[in-house]
Design a protein around this motif. Structure first.
Motif, PDB file in Angstrom:
ATOM      1  N   PRO A 187      -0.235  15.736  63.029  1.00 47.60           N
ATOM      2  CA  PRO A 187      -0.393  15.553  64.475  1.00 47.60           C
ATOM      3  C   PRO A 187      -0.379  16.853  65.272  1.00 47.60           C
ATOM      4  O   PRO A 187      -0.864  16.886  66.406  1.00 47.60           O
ATOM      5  CB  PRO A 187       0.796  14.670  64.852  1.00 47.60           C
ATOM      6  N   GLU A 188       0.129  17.938  64.723  1.00 46.11           N
ATOM      7  CA  GLU A 188       0.162  19.218  65.423  1.00 46.11           C
ATOM      8  C   GLU A 188      -1.153  19.984  65.284  1.00 46.11           C
ATOM      9  O   GLU A 188      -1.366  20.979  65.975  1.00 46.11           O
ATOM     10  CB  GLU A 188       1.310  20.068  64.884  1.00 46.11           C
ATOM     11  N   PHE A 189      -2.044  19.500  64.434  1.00 43.87           N
ATOM     12  CA  PHE A 189      -3.276  20.230  64.146  1.00 43.87           C
ATOM     13  C   PHE A 189      -4.180  20.329  65.375  1.00 43.87           C
ATOM     14  O   PHE A 189      -4.746  21.392  65.659  1.00 43.87           O
ATOM     15  CB  PHE A 189      -4.021  19.586  62.977  1.00 43.87           C
ATOM     16  N   GLU A 190      -4.323  19.246  66.138  1.00 40.37           N
ATOM     17  CA  GLU A 190      -5.169  19.265  67.328  1.00 40.37           C
ATOM     18  C   GLU A 190      -4.650  20.275  68.349  1.00 40.37           C
ATOM     19  O   GLU A 190      -5.422  21.030  68.951  1.00 40.37           O
ATOM     20  CB  GLU A 190      -5.249  17.877  67.952  1.00 40.37           C
ATOM     21  N   GLU A 191      -3.335  20.320  68.531  1.00 41.42           N
ATOM     22  CA  GLU A 191      -2.736  21.289  69.449  1.00 41.42           C
ATOM     23  C   GLU A 191      -3.001  22.715  68.970  1.00 41.42           C
ATOM     24  O   GLU A 191      -3.303  23.609  69.760  1.00 41.42           O
ATOM     25  CB  GLU A 191      -1.232  21.038  69.573  1.00 41.42           C
ATOM     26  N   LEU A 192      -2.899  22.931  67.672  1.00 48.18           N
ATOM     27  CA  LEU A 192      -3.169  24.243  67.094  1.00 48.18           C
ATOM     28  C   LEU A 192      -4.620  24.650  67.331  1.00 48.18           C
ATOM     29  O   LEU A 192      -4.901  25.801  67.693  1.00 48.18           O
ATOM     30  CB  LEU A 192      -2.850  24.245  65.601  1.00 48.18           C
ATOM     31  N   GLN A 193      -5.551  23.714  67.156  1.00 50.18           N
ATOM     32  CA  GLN A 193      -6.961  24.010  67.400  1.00 50.18           C
ATOM     33  C   GLN A 193      -7.188  24.444  68.852  1.00 50.18           C
ATOM     34  O   GLN A 193      -7.911  25.408  69.108  1.00 50.18           O
ATOM     35  CB  GLN A 193      -7.824  22.781  67.117  1.00 50.18           C
ATOM     36  N   GLU A 194      -6.588  23.736  69.781  1.00 48.99           N
ATOM     37  CA  GLU A 194      -6.745  24.065  71.189  1.00 48.99           C
ATOM     38  C   GLU A 194      -6.173  25.448  71.500  1.00 48.99           C
ATOM     39  O   GLU A 194      -6.802  26.253  72.204  1.00 48.99           O
ATOM     40  CB  GLU A 194      -6.065  23.007  72.059  1.00 48.99           C
TER      41      GLU A 194
END
Length: 90
Positions: A4-11
């Motif tokens: 779930p932290e991957f999208e935040e990391l991408q941003e």
């Protein structure tokens, strides 16, 4: 998405790449189907500076991958050397 932290990391990474203070950037993308994209550039002209920036980028990536995969930096480096020898640069 498994992490779930991957999208935040991408941003966060997307915002950081557009910063004004960058001197060197490497982005490596691996898609679900195995496709790979890589972008590497430096705002450095002289060969010695380019070699130094390249070593810094490689060291950063190696350290993160080793930490995240519970492998040693040497194990990751050996696997990377094998993979790099097989890559077809576009």
């Amino acid at each position: 998405m498994e992490n779930p932290e991957f999208e935040e990391l991408q941003e966060h990474a997307s915002e950081a790449v557009t910063g004004d203070e960058l001197r060197s950037v490497y982005v490596g993308l691996v898609h679900h189907g195995g496709e790979q994209e890589y972008y590497f550039g430096n705002d450095v002209e002289e060969n010695e500076g380019l070699q130094e920036m390249t070593a810094v980028q490689l060291g950063m990536l190696l350290r993160v991958l080793a930490d995240r995969s519970d492998a040693t930096p040497a194990e990751i480096a050996d696997a990377a050397v094998d993979h790099a020898a097989q890559m077809q640069l576009q």
